[in-house]
Scaffold this active site. Structure first.
Site, mmCIF file in Angstrom:
data_model
loop_
_atom_site.group_PDB
_atom_site.id
_atom_site.type_symbol
_atom_site.label_atom_id
_atom_site.label_comp_id
_atom_site.label_asym_id
_atom_site.label_seq_id
_atom_site.Cartn_x
_atom_site.Cartn_y
_atom_site.Cartn_z
ATOM 1 N N LYS A 77 2.589 2.088 2.516
ATOM 2 C CA LYS A 77 2.505 2.643 3.877
ATOM 3 C C LYS A 77 3.533 1.927 4.746
ATOM 4 O O LYS A 77 3.526 0.707 4.828
ATOM 5 C CB LYS A 77 1.119 2.372 4.486
ATOM 6 C CG LYS A 77 0.015 3.240 3.950
ATOM 7 C CD LYS A 77 -1.306 2.956 4.684
ATOM 8 C CE LYS A 77 -1.682 4.076 5.580
ATOM 9 N NZ LYS A 77 -3.051 3.999 6.114
ATOM 10 N N LYS B 139 0.844 -1.207 0.000
ATOM 11 C CA LYS B 139 0.000 0.000 0.000
ATOM 12 C C LYS B 139 0.880 1.258 0.000
ATOM 13 O O LYS B 139 0.384 2.377 0.041
ATOM 14 C CB LYS B 139 -0.875 0.051 1.271
ATOM 15 C CG LYS B 139 -2.080 -0.830 1.272
ATOM 16 C CD LYS B 139 -3.078 -0.339 2.341
ATOM 17 C CE LYS B 139 -3.017 -1.127 3.603
ATOM 18 N NZ LYS B 139 -3.988 -0.731 4.625
HETATM 19 N N1 C2G Z 1 -10.246 6.542 9.930
HETATM 20 C C1 C2G Z 1 -11.186 7.462 10.401
HETATM 21 N N2 C2G Z 1 -10.762 8.665 10.845
HETATM 22 C C2 C2G Z 1 -9.441 8.990 10.848
HETATM 23 C C3 C2G Z 1 -8.483 8.055 10.389
HETATM 24 C C4 C2G Z 1 -8.919 6.822 9.927
HETATM 25 O O1 C2G Z 1 -12.400 7.181 10.404
HETATM 26 N N3 C2G Z 1 -9.059 10.209 11.305
HETATM 27 C C5 C2G Z 1 -10.728 5.240 9.436
HETATM 28 C C6 C2G Z 1 -10.375 5.003 7.968
HETATM 29 O O2 C2G Z 1 -11.321 5.631 7.136
HETATM 30 C C7 C2G Z 1 -10.434 3.483 7.872
HETATM 31 C C8 C2G Z 1 -9.983 3.041 9.284
HETATM 32 O O3 C2G Z 1 -10.100 4.191 10.152
HETATM 33 O O4 C2G Z 1 -11.773 3.044 7.669
HETATM 34 C C9 C2G Z 1 -8.558 2.546 9.296
HETATM 35 O O5 C2G Z 1 -7.751 3.571 8.752
HETATM 36 P P1 C2G Z 1 -6.263 3.177 8.234
HETATM 37 O O6 C2G Z 1 -5.572 2.423 9.307
HETATM 38 O O7 C2G Z 1 -5.643 4.397 7.644
HETATM 39 O O8 C2G Z 1 -6.599 2.119 7.086
HETATM 40 P P2 C2G Z 1 -6.220 2.225 5.537
HETATM 41 O O9 C2G Z 1 -4.760 2.446 5.395
HETATM 42 O O10 C2G Z 1 -7.171 3.169 4.941
HETATM 43 O O11 C2G Z 1 -6.453 0.721 5.029
HETATM 44 O O12 C2G Z 1 -8.405 -2.772 2.522
HETATM 45 C C10 C2G Z 1 -8.634 -1.540 3.175
HETATM 46 C C11 C2G Z 1 -7.354 -0.983 3.743
HETATM 47 O O13 C2G Z 1 -6.723 -1.935 4.586
HETATM 48 C C12 C2G Z 1 -7.656 0.281 4.537
#
Ligand code: C2G
Length: 129
Positions: free
Chosen positions: A45, A43
Site C-alpha cells: 500500500k 503491505k
Molecule cells: N474501514 C472501515 N470502513 C471503510 C474503510 C476501512 O470500517 N470504508 C476499517 C478497516 O476495516 C480497518 C480500519 O478501518 O479496520 C483501517 O482501515 P485501513 O486503513 O485500510 O487499514 P488496513 O490497510 O486494513 O490495515 O495489521 C492490520 C493492518 O494494519 C490493517
C-alpha cells in the site's frame, strides 16, 4: 476495558472514524496502531500521507487515547500484552484473520462502512490534480 486496533488510516475518512468510534465504545480506552510507511510498503500500500501526517490526524479524534506505530504483522501479540488490551477490533474485511489472538483477548470484526475507502479518496485527490 482497553481496546486495540490497527490500520493505515490514509486519507482519514468517515469509514475509519465510524470504526474507531465503535471500537472505542466497546471499552473506555482505545489504542490505535498506525502502519508505518515502511510497513505499508510491505503491505503493498502506498499511502498518500506519510506516517506523521496520518498520526497527526488520528490524534485529533476524541475517541483515540493512544497511538503506537505498527511495524510488523507479528507485533500484535506483544502490543496486546504490553498495553493490557482486553478487546482487539478490526473491520470485517479482516474477518477470521486475527482469530489466533483470541487466547490473549476478545477478537471482534465490525462491519465496514460501505462506499468509502482510501483508494477512492486517493483517486479523487489525483483527479483534482
Ligand atoms: N474501514 C472501515 N470502513 C471503510 C474503510 C476501512 O470500517 N470504508 C476499517 C478497516 O476495516 C480497518 C480500519 O478501518 O479496520 C483501517 O482501515 P485501513 O486503513 O485500510 O487499514 P488496513 O490497510 O486494513 O490495515 O495489521 C492490520 C493492518 O494494519 C490493517
Amino acid at each position: 476495558m482497553r481496546v486495540i486496533t490497527y490500520g493505515t488510516f490514509d486519507t482519514l475518512h468517515y469509514g475509519h472514524i465510524l470504526l474507531l468510534e465503535r471500537a472505542r465504545a466497546m471499552g473506555d480506552y482505545l489504542i490505535v496502531g498506525i502502519s508505518s510507511d515502511e510497513f505499508n510498503e510491505g503491505k503493498g500500500k502506498r499511502a498518500h500521507f506519510d506516517y506523521e501526517t496520518r498520526k497527526r490526524l488520528l490524534q485529533s479524534l476524541r475517541c483515540v487515547d493512544l497511538i503506537i506505530p505498527e511495524h510488523s504483522w507479528e507485533q500484535k501479540r506483544e502490543d496486546i500484552v504490553a498495553h493490557k488490551a482486553d478487546i482487539f477490533i478490526m473491520g470485517d474485511d479482516w474477518k477470521g484473520k486475527f482469530d489466533d489472538l483470541s487466547d490473549l483477548c476478545e477478537v471482534h470484526y465490525l462491519p465496514r462502512t460501505p462506499n468509502v475507502s482510501s483508494t477512492l479518496m486517493r483517486q479523487h485527490l489525483a483527479a483534482q490534480g
